[in-house]
Design a protein around this motif. Structure first.
Motif, PDB file in Angstrom:
ATOM      1  N   UNK A 152      11.789 -10.506   5.609  1.00  0.00           N
ATOM      2  CA  UNK A 152      12.776 -11.372   5.924  1.00  0.00           C
ATOM      3  C   UNK A 152      14.062 -10.710   6.210  1.00  0.00           C
ATOM      4  N   UNK A 153      14.391  -9.803   5.107  1.00  0.00           N
ATOM      5  CA  UNK A 153      15.665  -9.020   4.879  1.00  0.00           C
ATOM      6  C   UNK A 153      15.642  -7.594   5.393  1.00  0.00           C
ATOM      7  N   UNK A 154      14.350  -7.411   6.138  1.00  0.00           N
ATOM      8  CA  UNK A 154      14.238  -6.035   7.242  1.00  0.00           C
ATOM      9  C   UNK A 154      14.122  -5.037   6.239  1.00  0.00           C
ATOM     10  N   UNK A 155      13.578  -4.916   5.124  1.00  0.00           N
ATOM     11  CA  UNK A 155      13.585  -3.855   4.220  1.00  0.00           C
ATOM     12  C   UNK A 155      12.216  -3.407   4.020  1.00  0.00           C
ATOM     13  N   UNK A 156      11.952  -2.203   3.804  1.00  0.00           N
ATOM     14  CA  UNK A 156      10.486  -1.716   3.061  1.00  0.00           C
ATOM     15  C   UNK A 156      10.256  -2.289   1.763  1.00  0.00           C
ATOM     16  N   UNK A 157       8.945  -2.345   1.408  1.00  0.00           N
ATOM     17  CA  UNK A 157       8.741  -2.657   0.065  1.00  0.00           C
ATOM     18  C   UNK A 157       7.847  -1.607  -0.706  1.00  0.00           C
ATOM     19  N   UNK A 158       8.402  -1.112  -1.423  1.00  0.00           N
ATOM     20  CA  UNK A 158       7.600   0.126  -2.224  1.00  0.00           C
ATOM     21  C   UNK A 158       7.077  -0.259  -3.602  1.00  0.00           C
ATOM     22  N   UNK A 159       5.993  -0.226  -3.685  1.00  0.00           N
ATOM     23  CA  UNK A 159       5.558  -0.583  -5.053  1.00  0.00           C
ATOM     24  C   UNK A 159       4.733   0.367  -5.874  1.00  0.00           C
ATOM     25  N   UNK A 160       5.166   0.392  -7.197  1.00  0.00           N
ATOM     26  CA  UNK A 160       4.287   1.430  -8.232  1.00  0.00           C
ATOM     27  C   UNK A 160       3.122   0.534  -8.752  1.00  0.00           C
ATOM     28  N   UNK A 161       1.874   1.076  -8.515  1.00  0.00           N
ATOM     29  CA  UNK A 161       0.587   0.531  -8.977  1.00  0.00           C
ATOM     30  C   UNK A 161      -0.056   1.454 -10.090  1.00  0.00           C
ATOM     31  N   UNK A 162       0.781   2.212 -10.789  1.00  0.00           N
ATOM     32  CA  UNK A 162       0.149   3.201 -11.584  1.00  0.00           C
ATOM     33  C   UNK A 162      -0.672   2.664 -12.682  1.00  0.00           C
ATOM     34  N   UNK A 163      -0.506   1.522 -12.995  1.00  0.00           N
ATOM     35  CA  UNK A 163      -1.234   1.019 -14.294  1.00  0.00           C
ATOM     36  C   UNK A 163      -1.977  -0.382 -13.977  1.00  0.00           C
ATOM     37  N   UNK A 217       6.697  -9.664  -0.485  1.00  0.00           N
ATOM     38  CA  UNK A 217       6.583  -9.235   0.927  1.00  0.00           C
ATOM     39  C   UNK A 217       7.390  -9.966   2.034  1.00  0.00           C
ATOM     40  N   UNK A 218       7.131 -11.144   1.974  1.00  0.00           N
ATOM     41  CA  UNK A 218       7.865 -12.012   2.987  1.00  0.00           C
ATOM     42  C   UNK A 218       9.394 -11.794   3.004  1.00  0.00           C
ATOM     43  N   UNK A 219       9.740 -11.814   1.539  1.00  0.00           N
ATOM     44  CA  UNK A 219      11.195 -11.660   1.321  1.00  0.00           C
ATOM     45  C   UNK A 219      11.601 -10.181   1.955  1.00  0.00           C
ATOM     46  N   UNK A 220      11.077  -9.212   1.838  1.00  0.00           N
ATOM     47  CA  UNK A 220      11.452  -8.071   2.328  1.00  0.00           C
ATOM     48  C   UNK A 220      11.331  -7.821   3.876  1.00  0.00           C
ATOM     49  N   UNK A 269      -0.195  -8.620   0.308  1.00  0.00           N
ATOM     50  CA  UNK A 269       1.204  -8.681  -0.237  1.00  0.00           C
ATOM     51  C   UNK A 269       2.407  -8.031   0.707  1.00  0.00           C
ATOM     52  N   UNK A 270       2.006  -7.778   1.765  1.00  0.00           N
ATOM     53  CA  UNK A 270       2.785  -7.007   2.584  1.00  0.00           C
ATOM     54  C   UNK A 270       3.515  -5.739   2.062  1.00  0.00           C
ATOM     55  N   UNK A 271       2.839  -5.006   1.342  1.00  0.00           N
ATOM     56  CA  UNK A 271       3.429  -3.731   0.450  1.00  0.00           C
ATOM     57  C   UNK A 271       3.276  -2.513   1.548  1.00  0.00           C
ATOM     58  N   UNK A 272       4.355  -1.913   1.815  1.00  0.00           N
ATOM     59  CA  UNK A 272       4.711  -0.989   2.709  1.00  0.00           C
ATOM     60  C   UNK A 272       4.326   0.452   2.354  1.00  0.00           C
ATOM     61  N   UNK A 273       4.522   0.710   1.070  1.00  0.00           N
ATOM     62  CA  UNK A 273       4.354   2.220   0.356  1.00  0.00           C
ATOM     63  C   UNK A 273       3.688   1.683  -1.005  1.00  0.00           C
ATOM     64  N   UNK A 274       2.702   2.372  -1.538  1.00  0.00           N
ATOM     65  CA  UNK A 274       2.494   2.352  -3.204  1.00  0.00           C
ATOM     66  C   UNK A 274       1.968   3.721  -3.496  1.00  0.00           C
ATOM     67  N   UNK A 290      13.166  -1.687  -0.921  1.00  0.00           N
ATOM     68  CA  UNK A 290      13.149  -2.229  -2.158  1.00  0.00           C
ATOM     69  C   UNK A 290      12.081  -1.457  -3.178  1.00  0.00           C
ATOM     70  N   UNK A 291      12.350  -1.025  -3.981  1.00  0.00           N
ATOM     71  CA  UNK A 291      11.272  -0.452  -4.947  1.00  0.00           C
ATOM     72  C   UNK A 291      11.367  -0.965  -6.349  1.00  0.00           C
ATOM     73  N   UNK A 292       9.895  -1.319  -6.594  1.00  0.00           N
ATOM     74  CA  UNK A 292       9.715  -1.925  -7.745  1.00  0.00           C
ATOM     75  C   UNK A 292       8.345  -1.538  -8.511  1.00  0.00           C
TER      76      UNK A 292
END
Lengths: 398, 398
Positions: free
Chosen positions: B182-193, B177-180, B205-210, B158-160
């Protein structure tokens, strides 16, 4: 609490395990006489420290145009698509392949050093049918060898390195472009260690794609990768079936930003481009003929001086790069100990060998701002007075 | 004649059509209150102008370690693989996808602005099975919406976007992150700003990539793209069948350089990393809590001031980013004329809208070094005194 809510709501505790209290930066003024980065011109360094402006600011748009035009001069090309990639030379290298290779395209790489191997690795990642011809590290390809290989492999692209930073060899380029036209393939050329320091005529040589770096002959710090693509390569890009499989380096998108549309692609590294603009301005002010002669003269003085000390160059003079000299480490010398001594005691960086030449050569760069008689003399003096202490049986200072 | 031969041999004539004689660079000191780049801290700018050192110099290796550790603090993560990519934020964005997406992997992108669309475009180039859920530009996703979408699409990633630079919305991250998991997916987060300016707890937040950029909350010029990847994402990378289809951004290679092996990958942009090191040092000296509070206070003062002038914010306060404020352009105002006036007459850059919001909003950044009460007051004063001249029926100065 959720971010975006006022700070009066409680937030999780901040974890300070990775918080470090470090002193302000205090790096030394090294003299970088290795394979790169080389020292940057003081004017270029000052430009880096200017207040940034917006990447869509009309003033920045003007600066982009200057950078492009001055790059065309430095490379001796009319190519419309000439621009610095927002990454180092390796990013520009990858851009040439990413934009023109379609899955299954045959790419022939003429490998005669470390960076030829890198081209082959990259081409494979774009699902090319990669073929390789090889020469020992320290030699160049002849036209006959290239002709036979093109005849045999019938590639869509021939990729090769003009100035091999790992070996110090300058590949003669006359006639190679004509061969590529005859065999209907694109010619891709690595000019990382030649741009600004070694005679280079992209259009005269019929080169279809080339790339370079900022930190060698251009006297700018590393961080930008000059890139250029001619009409035959553009046509291959335009005929692609799918999108370029690399968003950041997609020239069809970059062209809308660097071209007249100025469509936002990514936020340009504006300060690095301030430096690049000044580096290219200084090169145009000096003139290519003068810059090339200067590099040649200083390199010849280095070679003569080293030979008079009994040292041997790895490459025959006719193929030797003026920007990067490979010197054979004598059998009775601990080469690494000597270069560490130069770095730690005199603040001078000299490179070691890569791959097949690891432990066998030193790599001495005289590039851009660093190509001066003073630097040659300083280095020769250290070789003369200090190297004997690193010969076997000598008493080496710690 | 062939290059590599002595210059006494004749060379082709140098073509001087692209040679330009240009004046030394003279860019103005803008105040950059747009979506970025933002002004860099003077200490950071000074660091950029230092003499480069080699990218394998022991001193540079130490500096790399400091940058990595201070980035972990800024992001509140323990991730081993935390480093600045040698490109802008967009390169770091692409690195997250390039390393973890294998052909056919399903990637769900939660799009609520321009940069969500970019993630979807990039993921497609890595041959992902891209699915998109959308919200109007100016809103955020609820946990229920994300839960349903994860349930329905069953993505691998999941990318957001945490802080949408195009809309000014801060996506609440608690529970995502908990939802991800639960659904066994990685969480990818843009933190540019958000990095450096907005509360951000990657591990909590259990973020896997940023990924992020250098030119906003960190007060550095653009040119580096902070990147981080946690153990779950590392495991996906390690299990890849093929090489990462992007050499420059291949974290398995970069890790050998940034990790303890220090194997040469590409020549690092050392001067930009000098700047990054100083930027992160200043942030650690201030402390995340103080930096976040400062951004919040100054943003609140801006909002209050603009509202008292009758202007409307595009985003409800609970979702508003403190780093980037989107202000609705009144119907009777020529928004572009006003921002051009601010730039040309006062040297202040304010951004316009992108995509769906083009022509409808101004984007005002108060990021890093620029988040000060003085800048807020200066801008509010101009809105108060000058904006009326840009209303329909007023006599606008050229």
């Amino acid at each position: 609490m959720v971010s975006g809510l006022p700070m009066t709501h409680s937030l999780p505790q901040i974890d300070s395990r990775h918080r470090r209290s470090v002193e302000p930066i205090s790096t030394p003024d090294r003299l970088l006489l290795g394979p790169g980065p080389s020292n940057a011109h003081p004017t270029v360094l000052s430009a880096l420290a200017r207040t940034p402006i917006g990447h869509l600011d009309p003033l920045y748009v003007d600066l982009m145009g200057e950078v492009q035009e001055l790059l065309r001069y430095a490379w001796q090309t009319d190519n419309r698509l000439t621009l610095p990639m927002s990454g180092t030379g390796s990013a520009a290298m990858e851009a040439t392949l990413a934009n023109t290779v379609e899955p299954g395209d045959r790419v022939l790489v003429a490998v005669k050093g470390y960076f030829g191997n890198r081209l082959a690795d990259m081409a494979g990642r774009y699902r090319a049918d990669v073929r390789v011809i090889e020469k020992p590290w320290g030699e160049a390809f002849t036209l006959d060898e290239l002709d036979s290989a093109l005849q045999h492999h019938k590639p869509a692209i021939l990729a090769m390195v003009h100035a091999e930073t790992s070996t110090g060899v300058c590949q003669p380029m006359e006639g190679v472009g004509d061969l590529c036209r005859k065999h209907d393939c694109l010619l891709l050329l690595d000019t990382v260690t030649s741009l600004g320091g070694v005679p280079l005529y992209l259009d005269e040589w019929k080169v279809d794609m080339a790339y370079s770096c900022s930190q060698k002959g251009l006297s700018c710090p590393p961080g930008l990768g000059p890139f250029t693509m001619g009409p035959r390569a553009e046509a291959k890009l335009a005929a692609r079936k799918d999108k370029v499989p690399n968003w950041y380096l997609d020239v069809s998108l970059l062209n809308q930003y660097w071209g007249s549309d100025r469509v936002y692609h990514h936020t340009a590294p504006v300060n690095m481009n301030f430096g690049m603009r000044e580096a290219l301005r200084l090169l145009a002010d000096e003139g290519l003929d003068n810059a090339w002669s200067r590099h040649r003269c200083n390199a010849e003085a280095l070679w003569k001086g080293l030979e008079s000390l009994g040292l041997e160059m790895h490459v025959p003079e006719a193929l030797r790069l003026p920007t990067l000299t490979t010197v054979r480490i004598p059998d009775d010398v601990d080469g690494k100990a000597f270069s560490s001594y130069l770095l730690n005691t005199h603040g001078i960086e000299v490179g070691g060998g890569l791959g097949a030449l690891a432990g066998k050569i030193w790599r001495v760069g005289l590039m851009g701002y660093n190509s001066t008689p003073e630097n040659v003399n300083r280095l020769l003096n250290l070789f003369e007075t200090e190297l004997p202490r690193f010969r076997e049986g000598s008493c080496v200072a710690a």
